[in-house]
Design a protein around this motif. Structure first.
Motif, short mmCIF file in Angstrom:
data_model
loop_
_atom_site.label_atom_id
_atom_site.label_comp_id
_atom_site.label_asym_id
_atom_site.label_seq_id
_atom_site.Cartn_x
_atom_site.Cartn_y
_atom_site.Cartn_z
N LYS A 7 16.94 -25.98 -29.63
CA LYS A 7 15.73 -26.57 -29.07
C LYS A 7 14.87 -25.56 -28.32
N GLN A 8 15.21 -24.31 -28.35
CA GLN A 8 14.42 -23.26 -27.71
C GLN A 8 14.19 -23.53 -26.21
N VAL A 9 15.24 -23.92 -25.51
CA VAL A 9 15.16 -24.18 -24.08
C VAL A 9 15.81 -23.02 -23.35
N SER A 10 15.07 -22.43 -22.42
CA SER A 10 15.58 -21.25 -21.73
C SER A 10 16.54 -21.63 -20.62
N GLY A 11 17.33 -20.65 -20.18
CA GLY A 11 18.26 -20.89 -19.07
C GLY A 11 19.51 -20.05 -19.21
N THR A 12 20.26 -19.91 -18.12
CA THR A 12 21.48 -19.11 -18.15
C THR A 12 22.73 -19.93 -18.40
N GLY A 13 22.63 -21.26 -18.22
CA GLY A 13 23.82 -22.09 -18.29
C GLY A 13 24.59 -22.08 -16.99
N LEU A 14 23.92 -21.66 -15.89
CA LEU A 14 24.58 -21.61 -14.58
C LEU A 14 24.18 -22.76 -13.67
N GLY A 15 23.04 -23.40 -13.95
CA GLY A 15 22.49 -24.41 -13.05
C GLY A 15 23.44 -25.53 -12.72
N LEU A 16 24.03 -26.17 -13.74
CA LEU A 16 24.92 -27.30 -13.49
C LEU A 16 26.26 -26.85 -12.90
N ALA A 17 26.68 -25.63 -13.23
CA ALA A 17 27.90 -25.09 -12.60
C ALA A 17 27.70 -24.94 -11.10
N ILE A 18 26.52 -24.46 -10.71
CA ILE A 18 26.19 -24.33 -9.30
C ILE A 18 26.15 -25.70 -8.64
N VAL A 19 25.54 -26.67 -9.33
CA VAL A 19 25.47 -28.04 -8.80
C VAL A 19 26.86 -28.57 -8.50
N LYS A 20 27.77 -28.44 -9.46
CA LYS A 20 29.14 -28.96 -9.28
C LYS A 20 29.83 -28.28 -8.10
N ASP A 21 29.69 -26.97 -8.01
CA ASP A 21 30.32 -26.24 -6.90
C ASP A 21 29.76 -26.69 -5.55
N LEU A 22 28.45 -26.89 -5.49
CA LEU A 22 27.83 -27.31 -4.23
C LEU A 22 28.22 -28.73 -3.85
N VAL A 23 28.27 -29.62 -4.84
CA VAL A 23 28.70 -31.00 -4.57
C VAL A 23 30.12 -31.00 -4.01
N ASP A 24 30.99 -30.18 -4.60
CA ASP A 24 32.37 -30.07 -4.11
C ASP A 24 32.41 -29.54 -2.68
N LEU A 25 31.58 -28.53 -2.39
CA LEU A 25 31.54 -27.96 -1.04
C LEU A 25 31.08 -28.99 -0.01
N LEU A 26 30.22 -29.92 -0.46
CA LEU A 26 29.72 -30.96 0.44
C LEU A 26 30.63 -32.18 0.49
N ASN A 27 31.78 -32.10 -0.22
CA ASN A 27 32.73 -33.23 -0.30
C ASN A 27 32.09 -34.46 -0.93
N GLY A 28 31.25 -34.22 -1.94
CA GLY A 28 30.60 -35.31 -2.64
C GLY A 28 31.22 -35.56 -4.00
N GLU A 29 30.56 -36.39 -4.79
CA GLU A 29 31.01 -36.71 -6.15
C GLU A 29 29.82 -36.61 -7.10
N ILE A 30 30.11 -36.23 -8.35
CA ILE A 30 29.07 -36.20 -9.36
C ILE A 30 29.65 -36.66 -10.70
N LYS A 31 28.91 -37.51 -11.39
CA LYS A 31 29.31 -38.01 -12.71
C LYS A 31 28.11 -37.94 -13.64
N VAL A 32 28.40 -37.76 -14.91
CA VAL A 32 27.33 -37.71 -15.90
C VAL A 32 27.67 -38.58 -17.10
N THR A 33 26.69 -39.33 -17.56
CA THR A 33 26.81 -40.12 -18.79
C THR A 33 25.62 -39.77 -19.67
N SER A 34 25.84 -39.80 -20.97
CA SER A 34 24.75 -39.40 -21.86
C SER A 34 24.94 -39.96 -23.26
N GLU A 35 23.82 -40.09 -23.95
CA GLU A 35 23.84 -40.53 -25.35
C GLU A 35 22.83 -39.68 -26.11
N PRO A 36 23.24 -39.02 -27.19
CA PRO A 36 22.34 -38.15 -27.93
C PRO A 36 21.04 -38.84 -28.32
#
Length: 512
Positions: free
Chosen positions: A319-348
């Motif tokens: 799809k020609q979308v730019s990015g490093t693939g680090l954004g969501l990894a950072i999100v998960k790490d930060l949510v964990d550091l804040l003692n939070g929770e994150i879930k994802v659901t998706s449908e193509p």
């Protein structure tokens, strides 16, 4: 076990053999080896050749020789024995003690100990390798961060200057593209630095009291413009029951939501993106807030959902979308550091939903309005203010000169290192110094220390100094202030921020 049995057990481990001076075995028992009377002791094992030398030097007094752990073999019999040889005037007595079992036990223990030592050393070397590897990686990222931010400062700065000139439509579009790509490059650098900080444990969670509604409204304002550009809808809903002021790490919460919203817009070509903020539960002074971000974008295949938060993971490569693939990894790490929770659901081809729950605290004290940025104006004078720019990058020198001279209130001199800056200050009065920190010969910290401590002339020693660096960290800012600088600005910067800080310091100096 009886005395006789103990004695018998001991006797089985000993052997006594009497040998004539010519080496003939005169008497022997067979508790260990089956030596025969009349045979030569010298034929039994080469070790016993040593007896000939003892006989030659014998001086009529009974003499003992002890040899521990001698390896003796007889056909298939293999023993480790302590050997005692006694020489007297009539004969040679050989006493053997079978030490094999104990020897092999001790040898096994020694071997295990050696293996344990080797394994411990191996583990130590592996740990040291990992530590060195981590240091190298962090140092590499820090250096790359600095080296890329410096030219980025020039690119973004000159684009801002260019945007204020008379451009035709095509030129404006090209300028926007350059600016957009430069901002994107800067965000990639930020991602790498954040991952490095998270891995090394350098990210600290800071609880502060902040106006929660302003945080969410900031997203409304920013992404409404982007939605309009993309031709999609952006909807927001904020639960009115959430307290006005919350206590938490505002910076990390912003980072989490901004990363996910940015991702949602990146993968949504039509339809809408929505942000919903609701109160999950409240207990005493603790509060759980739910953030739901939904989009109608490309979606994620079910088999990829488990890996969505892995580093350098990217889907929809076609799809020609730019990015490093680090954004969501950072999100998960930060949510964990804040003692939070994150879930994802998706449908193509139908969209993706992120559900995030983060804990906050709140107090019941009366709400106070946020502090507005104080306005400063330059002192009234017919003369222009003189600024010394201490910078060794030619592009950044030219950019700063362009910004300050275009303002109309400043003269500008340029020094390329700390020592040259001090020479300038000794010859001419300046109203402010813009001091880059990473300089050759004398760096910004050393130059500031010399200015503050080596001169009795207050025009020199009390000149306002603003630190100027590509290391955009709180630690760097604190180091600048501790070294005697009055303020700090990170590269790349916005012209308005730079001018605000310059005017602020000159105004404060004039008022003192």
């Amino acid at each position: 076990m009886t005395y006789q049995e103990e004695k018998l057990l001991f006797n089985q481990k000993t052997q006594c053999t009497i040998v004539q001076y010519d080496g003939t075995i005169k008497e022997t028992d067979s508790n260990i080896f089956k030596w025969k009377v009349g045979a030569s002791i010298y034929d039994v094992h080469p070790f016993f050749e040593i007896i000939k030398g003892f006989i030659e030097v014998f001086e009529k007094e009974e003499t003992f020789y002890n040899f521990p752990c001698i390896h003796l073999e007889e056909k298939k019999l293999d023993k480790i024995c302590d050997v005692t040889i006694k020489i007297n005037t009539e004969e040679v007595v050989i006493l053997l003690f079978d030490y094999s079992t104990k020897y092999y036990e001790l040898n096994k223990i020694a071997q295990q100990k050696n293996e344990s030592i080797l394994k411990a050393k191996e583990l130590e070397l592996k740990n040291q390798y990992l530590i060195d590897k981590e240091k190298f990686k962090n140092s590499f990222i820090a250096n790359i961060n600095h080296e890329i931010r410096t030219p980025l400062t020039g690119i973004l700065g000159f684009i801002e200057v260019l945007e204020k000139t008379n451009l035709n439509f095509e030129q404006e579009e090209l300028a926007r593209i350059i600016k957009r790509q430069s901002i994107h490059l800067n965000s990639l650098i930020e991602d790498m630095v954040d991952i490095s900080k998270i891995e090394s444990g350098k990210i600290k969670i800071v609880d502060e009291r902040f106006l929660f509604i302003n945080l969410v409204e900031g997203f409304e304002e920013t992404y409404a413009k982007l939605a309009k550009e993309r031709g999609i809808e952006f909807e927001t809903h904020i639960d009115p029951n959430i307290q006005e002021y919350l206590i938490g790490d505002r910076t990390r919460v912003f980072q989490i939501l901004n990363n996910i919203l940015n991702n949602a817009f990146k993968f949504t070509e039509e339809g809408k993106v929505s942000l919903s903020v609701t109160k999950n539960y409240q207990r005493t002074n603790k509060l759980s807030v739910s953030f739901k971000i939904e989009d109608t974008g490309l979606g994620i295949q079910e088999e990829n959902l488990n890996n969505i938060f892995d580093r350098f993971t990217r889907f929809n490569e076609d799809k020609q979308v730019s990015g490093t693939g680090l954004g969501l990894a950072i999100v998960k790490d930060l949510v964990d550091l804040l003692n939070g929770e994150i879930k994802v659901t998706s449908e193509p081809d139908k969209g993706t939903t992120f559900d995030i729950k983060l804990p906050f605290k709140f107090d019941v004290t009366k709400s106070t309005p946020e502090k507005k940025k104080k306005k400063y104006t330059l002192p009234e004078t017919k003369k222009k203010f003189r600024v010394l720019v201490v910078e060794d990058e030619e592009a950044t020198q030219f950019l700063l000169m362009k910004i300050l001279i275009s303002h109309g209130s400043f003269f500008v001199d340029v020094a390329i290192n700390g020592q040259e800056a001090i020479n300038y200050l000794e010859r001419r009065n300046y109203d402010l110094v813009l001091m880059d920190l990473k300089l050759s010969k004398v760096d910004g910290y050393q130059a500031t220390h010399m200015i503050r401590n080596n001169y009795g002339d207050k025009v020199i020693s009390e000149v306002p100094i603003i630190g100027f660096t590509a290391k955009a960290t709180e630690a760097e800012r604190d180091k600048c202030l501790r070294s005697g600088m009055d303020d700090f600005i990170a590269k790349p910067f916005e012209q308005e921020d730079l001018l605000y800080k310059i005017v602020k310091q000159i105004a404060k100096k004039a008022a003192s």
